[in-house]
Design an enzyme around this catalytic site. Sequence first.
Site, PDB file in Angstrom:
ATOM      1  N   CYS A  76       0.868  -1.174   0.000  1.00 51.67           N
ATOM      2  CA  CYS A  76       0.000   0.000   0.000  1.00 51.67           C
ATOM      3  C   CYS A  76       0.910   1.230   0.000  1.00 51.67           C
ATOM      4  O   CYS A  76       1.732   1.383   0.914  1.00 51.67           O
ATOM      5  CB  CYS A  76      -0.858  -0.041   1.262  1.00 51.67           C
ATOM      6  SG  CYS A  76      -1.882   1.410   1.523  1.00 51.67           S
ATOM      7  N   CYS A 186      -0.921   3.698  -6.351  1.00 49.26           N
ATOM      8  CA  CYS A 186      -1.815   3.126  -5.336  1.00 49.26           C
ATOM      9  C   CYS A 186      -2.052   1.697  -5.792  1.00 49.26           C
ATOM     10  O   CYS A 186      -2.348   1.467  -6.978  1.00 49.26           O
ATOM     11  CB  CYS A 186      -3.130   3.897  -5.282  1.00 49.26           C
ATOM     12  SG  CYS A 186      -4.417   3.059  -4.314  1.00 49.26           S
TER      13      CYS A 186
HETATM   14  N1  DGL Z   1      -3.815   0.439  -1.741  1.00 46.78           N
HETATM   15  C1  DGL Z   1      -3.646   1.679  -1.028  1.00 46.78           C
HETATM   16  C2  DGL Z   1      -2.472   2.447  -1.647  1.00 46.78           C
HETATM   17  O1  DGL Z   1      -1.657   1.850  -2.319  1.00 46.78           O
HETATM   18  C3  DGL Z   1      -4.957   2.349  -0.951  1.00 46.78           C
HETATM   19  C4  DGL Z   1      -5.024   3.412   0.010  1.00 46.78           C
HETATM   20  C5  DGL Z   1      -6.329   3.680   0.658  1.00 46.78           C
HETATM   21  O2  DGL Z   1      -6.828   2.813   1.379  1.00 46.78           O
HETATM   22  O3  DGL Z   1      -6.764   4.812   0.489  1.00 46.78           O
HETATM   23  O4  DGL Z   1      -2.285   3.620  -1.466  1.00 46.78           O
END
Ligand code: DGL
Length: 268
Positions: A76, A186
């Site tokens: 993430c 993301c």
């Molecule tokens: N998968 C997360 C990222 O890479 C998502 C972030 C979120 O939950 O807003 O930033």
Amino acid sequence: MSSFSNSPIGIIDSGMGGITVWAEITRIMPYEDVIYWADTAHCPYGGRTRDEITALVSVGVENLLERGAKIIVIACNTATTAAIATLRQRWKVPFVGLEPAIKPAALTTQSGVVGVLGTAYTVQSEMFRHTMAKYAAGINVMAVAGNGLVEEVENETENSPRAVALLHQYIDPMLESGIDKLVLACTHFPLLTPSIREVIGERDVEIINPAPAVARHTHELLVEGGMLADRAGDGRYTFLSTGGADDVEHLRMRAEHYKKSINETSRG
Ligand code: DGL
């Protein structure tokens, strides 16, 4: 000291996004046990504070360490940006983080204009400014917060007209400015790839998803640390979610489905 470890690899994300990293890790290291921890109950992280995100991710790290994780991949960008320095101070286990792939984009752009689509937290962060200053001097980097896109992926509406409209709103100005690279900053966003392609149309824009490079880096760290599994057959995959049993099943199904789709794409 043994030169292998059959302990699991741990992967953490706020929700579904980390399955894009899970798929690459299990693809190149099918013999590894992998535990995926999704904080579905608190997703999205993108609008939260650094302290909130650090506290939430720490719950996941503790959970994975109790289950014997030998390495933890923070799959993430938002959680990496907010928390990885603190996690590395707090625990000795090796951590792998996700950072916007600005370097490969800056090195290969022909037009000199690169788009980055991330969460608000990531694109407004100090870490992001630092990465830009380090790798993208002289490059026009258009960084946009893709608000609402994580929710589209979580709700499985990533191919809906509303998701495509949001993507137009974020990507059209980049296209007008002449980007030839679009960095997905993301881990949820590779799941939007079909919709992103629809928005890009015939234009020659490379979509950069860092997940394969992260999987290779994880492999390298395991090799260097003498921690690869020594197992003849396939590893076991465990999914955990703070959102409950239905979410777990859902994650497993989507993870397998996504992995199949990238396998098909790579077979061409
Ligand atoms: N998968 C997360 C990222 O890479 C998502 C972030 C979120 O939950 O807003 O930033």
